[in-house]
Write a protein that holds these residues in place. Structure first.
Motif, PDB file in Angstrom:
ATOM      1  N   MET A   1       0.826  -1.201   0.000  1.00 18.96           N
ATOM      2  CA  MET A   1       0.000   0.000   0.000  1.00 18.96           C
ATOM      3  C   MET A   1       0.866   1.260   0.000  1.00 18.96           C
ATOM      4  O   MET A   1       0.569   2.207  -0.679  1.00 18.96           O
ATOM      5  N   GLU A   2       1.938   1.212   0.774  1.00 21.99           N
ATOM      6  CA  GLU A   2       2.815   2.369   0.860  1.00 21.99           C
ATOM      7  C   GLU A   2       3.413   2.714  -0.502  1.00 21.99           C
ATOM      8  O   GLU A   2       3.555   3.887  -0.853  1.00 21.99           O
ATOM      9  N   GLU A   3       3.728   1.702  -1.302  1.00 24.76           N
ATOM     10  CA  GLU A   3       4.296   1.920  -2.632  1.00 24.76           C
ATOM     11  C   GLU A   3       3.289   2.605  -3.558  1.00 24.76           C
ATOM     12  O   GLU A   3       3.659   3.493  -4.334  1.00 24.76           O
ATOM     13  N   GLU A   4       2.013   2.202  -3.476  1.00 28.31           N
ATOM     14  CA  GLU A   4       0.982   2.829  -4.305  1.00 28.31           C
ATOM     15  C   GLU A   4       0.822   4.296  -3.956  1.00 28.31           C
ATOM     16  O   GLU A   4       0.672   5.147  -4.830  1.00 28.31           O
ATOM     17  N   VAL A   5       0.846   4.604  -2.659  1.00 23.69           N
ATOM     18  CA  VAL A   5       0.726   5.997  -2.226  1.00 23.69           C
ATOM     19  C   VAL A   5       1.882   6.815  -2.788  1.00 23.69           C
ATOM     20  O   VAL A   5       1.690   7.922  -3.300  1.00 23.69           O
ATOM     21  N   LYS A   6       3.088   6.269  -2.729  1.00 25.74           N
ATOM     22  CA  LYS A   6       4.248   6.970  -3.282  1.00 25.74           C
ATOM     23  C   LYS A   6       4.079   7.201  -4.781  1.00 25.74           C
ATOM     24  O   LYS A   6       4.400   8.277  -5.293  1.00 25.74           O
ATOM     25  N   ASN A   7       3.578   6.195  -5.506  1.00 29.88           N
ATOM     26  CA  ASN A   7       3.381   6.339  -6.949  1.00 29.88           C
ATOM     27  C   ASN A   7       2.338   7.395  -7.269  1.00 29.88           C
ATOM     28  O   ASN A   7       2.518   8.188  -8.193  1.00 29.88           O
ATOM     29  N   PHE A   8       1.220   7.408  -6.519  1.00 30.43           N
ATOM     30  CA  PHE A   8       0.197   8.430  -6.733  1.00 30.43           C
ATOM     31  C   PHE A   8       0.766   9.820  -6.480  1.00 30.43           C
ATOM     32  O   PHE A   8       0.514  10.763  -7.216  1.00 30.43           O
ATOM     33  N   MET A   9       1.552   9.944  -5.416  1.00 26.06           N
ATOM     34  CA  MET A   9       2.124  11.244  -5.076  1.00 26.06           C
ATOM     35  C   MET A   9       3.121  11.695  -6.139  1.00 26.06           C
ATOM     36  O   MET A   9       3.141  12.865  -6.515  1.00 26.06           O
ATOM     37  N   LYS A  10       3.933  10.773  -6.655  1.00 23.58           N
ATOM     38  CA  LYS A  10       4.867  11.109  -7.726  1.00 23.58           C
ATOM     39  C   LYS A  10       4.111  11.598  -8.959  1.00 23.58           C
ATOM     40  O   LYS A  10       4.487  12.599  -9.577  1.00 23.58           O
ATOM     41  N   PHE A  11       3.051  10.886  -9.300  1.00 21.74           N
ATOM     42  CA  PHE A  11       2.260  11.272 -10.468  1.00 21.74           C
ATOM     43  C   PHE A  11       1.653  12.655 -10.264  1.00 21.74           C
ATOM     44  O   PHE A  11       1.677  13.500 -11.157  1.00 21.74           O
ATOM     45  N   GLU A  12       1.133  12.904  -9.076  1.00 21.84           N
ATOM     46  CA  GLU A  12       0.533  14.202  -8.796  1.00 21.84           C
ATOM     47  C   GLU A  12       1.581  15.313  -8.855  1.00 21.84           C
ATOM     48  O   GLU A  12       1.324  16.398  -9.364  1.00 21.84           O
ATOM     49  N   ILE A  13       2.779  15.029  -8.360  1.00 22.05           N
ATOM     50  CA  ILE A  13       3.862  16.015  -8.400  1.00 22.05           C
ATOM     51  C   ILE A  13       4.251  16.318  -9.851  1.00 22.05           C
ATOM     52  O   ILE A  13       4.578  17.454 -10.191  1.00 22.05           O
ATOM     53  N   LEU A  14       4.176  15.328 -10.729  1.00 23.15           N
ATOM     54  CA  LEU A  14       4.497  15.543 -12.145  1.00 23.15           C
ATOM     55  C   LEU A  14       3.383  16.271 -12.893  1.00 23.15           C
ATOM     56  O   LEU A  14       3.646  17.102 -13.758  1.00 23.15           O
ATOM     57  N   VAL A  15       2.139  15.972 -12.559  1.00 23.26           N
ATOM     58  CA  VAL A  15       1.006  16.533 -13.297  1.00 23.26           C
ATOM     59  C   VAL A  15       0.698  17.974 -12.889  1.00 23.26           C
ATOM     60  O   VAL A  15       0.327  18.794 -13.723  1.00 23.26           O
ATOM     61  N   THR A  16       0.874  18.316 -11.636  1.00 23.28           N
ATOM     62  CA  THR A  16       0.509  19.652 -11.151  1.00 23.28           C
ATOM     63  C   THR A  16       1.265  20.773 -11.866  1.00 23.28           C
ATOM     64  O   THR A  16       0.641  21.732 -12.321  1.00 23.28           O
ATOM     65  N   PRO A  17       2.593  20.688 -12.020  1.00 25.94           N
ATOM     66  CA  PRO A  17       3.270  21.766 -12.768  1.00 25.94           C
ATOM     67  C   PRO A  17       2.804  21.854 -14.231  1.00 25.94           C
ATOM     68  O   PRO A  17       2.701  22.945 -14.791  1.00 25.94           O
ATOM     69  N   LEU A  18       2.505  20.720 -14.830  1.00 26.85           N
ATOM     70  CA  LEU A  18       1.986  20.721 -16.200  1.00 26.85           C
ATOM     71  C   LEU A  18       0.643  21.443 -16.259  1.00 26.85           C
ATOM     72  O   LEU A  18       0.391  22.235 -17.162  1.00 26.85           O
ATOM     73  N   LYS A  19      -0.216  21.180 -15.287  1.00 25.91           N
ATOM     74  CA  LYS A  19      -1.512  21.854 -15.210  1.00 25.91           C
ATOM     75  C   LYS A  19      -1.325  23.359 -15.079  1.00 25.91           C
ATOM     76  O   LYS A  19      -1.971  24.144 -15.774  1.00 25.91           O
ATOM     77  N   VAL A  20      -0.409  23.794 -14.211  1.00 23.96           N
ATOM     78  CA  VAL A  20      -0.157  25.225 -14.014  1.00 23.96           C
ATOM     79  C   VAL A  20       0.365  25.850 -15.306  1.00 23.96           C
ATOM     80  O   VAL A  20      -0.102  26.915 -15.729  1.00 23.96           O
ATOM     81  N   LEU A  21       1.309  25.191 -15.961  1.00 20.33           N
ATOM     82  CA  LEU A  21       1.871  25.698 -17.216  1.00 20.33           C
ATOM     83  C   LEU A  21       0.792  25.823 -18.294  1.00 20.33           C
ATOM     84  O   LEU A  21       0.688  26.849 -18.971  1.00 20.33           O
ATOM     85  N   LEU A  22      -0.020  24.770 -18.456  1.00 21.61           N
ATOM     86  CA  LEU A  22      -1.093  24.822 -19.453  1.00 21.61           C
ATOM     87  C   LEU A  22      -2.136  25.876 -19.105  1.00 21.61           C
ATOM     88  O   LEU A  22      -2.647  26.568 -19.986  1.00 21.61           O
ATOM     89  N   SER A  23      -2.456  26.025 -17.832  1.00 20.33           N
ATOM     90  CA  SER A  23      -3.430  27.043 -17.418  1.00 20.33           C
ATOM     91  C   SER A  23      -2.928  28.435 -17.759  1.00 20.33           C
ATOM     92  O   SER A  23      -3.689  29.276 -18.241  1.00 20.33           O
ATOM     93  N   MET A  24      -1.644  28.677 -17.494  1.00 23.57           N
ATOM     94  CA  MET A  24      -1.076  29.997 -17.808  1.00 23.57           C
ATOM     95  C   MET A  24      -1.021  30.215 -19.315  1.00 23.57           C
ATOM     96  O   MET A  24      -1.328  31.297 -19.809  1.00 23.57           O
ATOM     97  N   THR A  25      -0.651  29.183 -20.064  1.00 18.93           N
ATOM     98  CA  THR A  25      -0.535  29.301 -21.526  1.00 18.93           C
ATOM     99  C   THR A  25      -1.894  29.517 -22.185  1.00 18.93           C
ATOM    100  O   THR A  25      -2.047  30.362 -23.054  1.00 18.93           O
ATOM    101  N   LEU A  26      -2.888  28.743 -21.751  1.00 22.09           N
ATOM    102  CA  LEU A  26      -4.207  28.815 -22.363  1.00 22.09           C
ATOM    103  C   LEU A  26      -5.085  29.909 -21.758  1.00 22.09           C
ATOM    104  O   LEU A  26      -6.121  30.251 -22.322  1.00 22.09           O
ATOM    105  N   GLY A  27      -4.682  30.419 -20.619  1.00 24.34           N
ATOM    106  CA  GLY A  27      -5.456  31.475 -19.977  1.00 24.34           C
ATOM    107  C   GLY A  27      -6.760  30.987 -19.368  1.00 24.34           C
ATOM    108  O   GLY A  27      -7.734  31.736 -19.293  1.00 24.34           O
ATOM    109  N   CYS A  28      -6.808  29.739 -18.954  1.00 23.97           N
ATOM    110  CA  CYS A  28      -8.009  29.211 -18.314  1.00 23.97           C
ATOM    111  C   CYS A  28      -7.598  28.238 -17.217  1.00 23.97           C
ATOM    112  O   CYS A  28      -6.461  27.761 -17.198  1.00 23.97           O
ATOM    113  N   ASP A  29      -8.511  27.991 -16.300  1.00 23.34           N
ATOM    114  CA  ASP A  29      -8.203  27.078 -15.211  1.00 23.34           C
ATOM    115  C   ASP A  29      -8.561  25.655 -15.623  1.00 23.34           C
ATOM    116  O   ASP A  29      -9.671  25.410 -16.104  1.00 23.34           O
TER     117      ASP A  29
END
Length: 138
Positions: A1-29
């Protein structure tokens, strides 16, 4: 279970900056596709409120409502709900995942993914039914 939590957190850490970059580029949330799935306390909470939030918003109005309308005259509401949860969220999702895997890999389907979703569908529907009984309300 601990490994899955780490994987989810890694994925979230990778996706969040992409979301911020796309939001700024596209001008929408933009919404993140996940809502801290490692904090889910039930299958229903995981699948319905935390994991891949786009899927329920697409399948619910399209298939779940359709199943409800088709079955409303032949089943009681609990049976229709069980069938709707099982078909909408899990059998259709399993079939779509098999199709996507085939499309990308061209490997013959093994149906393991679909059976995974069917098992989760049965368990989620049973969990939901259990919450509606007197045992789930204690």
């Amino acid at each position: 279970m601990e490994e899955e939590v780490k994987n989810f957190m890694k994925f979230e850490i990778l996706v969040t900056p992409l979301k911020v970059l796309l939001s700024m580029t596209l001008g929408c949330d933009l919404e993140l596709p996940f809502n801290e799935p490692y904090l889910a306390t039930s299958l229903q909470g995981f699948w319905g409120r935390r994991w891949n939030l786009m899927v329920p918003s697409i399948l619910l109005p399209v298939i779940f409502v359709l199943v409800g309308r088709i079955t409303e005259r032949t089943m009681n509401s609990d049976q229709a709900l069980f069938l709707g949860v099982l078909i909408v969220t899990f059998i259709v999702s399993g079939a779509v995942h098999e199709l996507l895997f085939f499309y990308f890999t061209r490997d013959r389907p093994t149906w393991e993914v679909t059976w995974f979703f069917v098992l989760h569908g049965v368990c989620t529907a049973a969990e939901r039914a259990g919450k509606r009984t007197s045992l789930g309300r204690q």
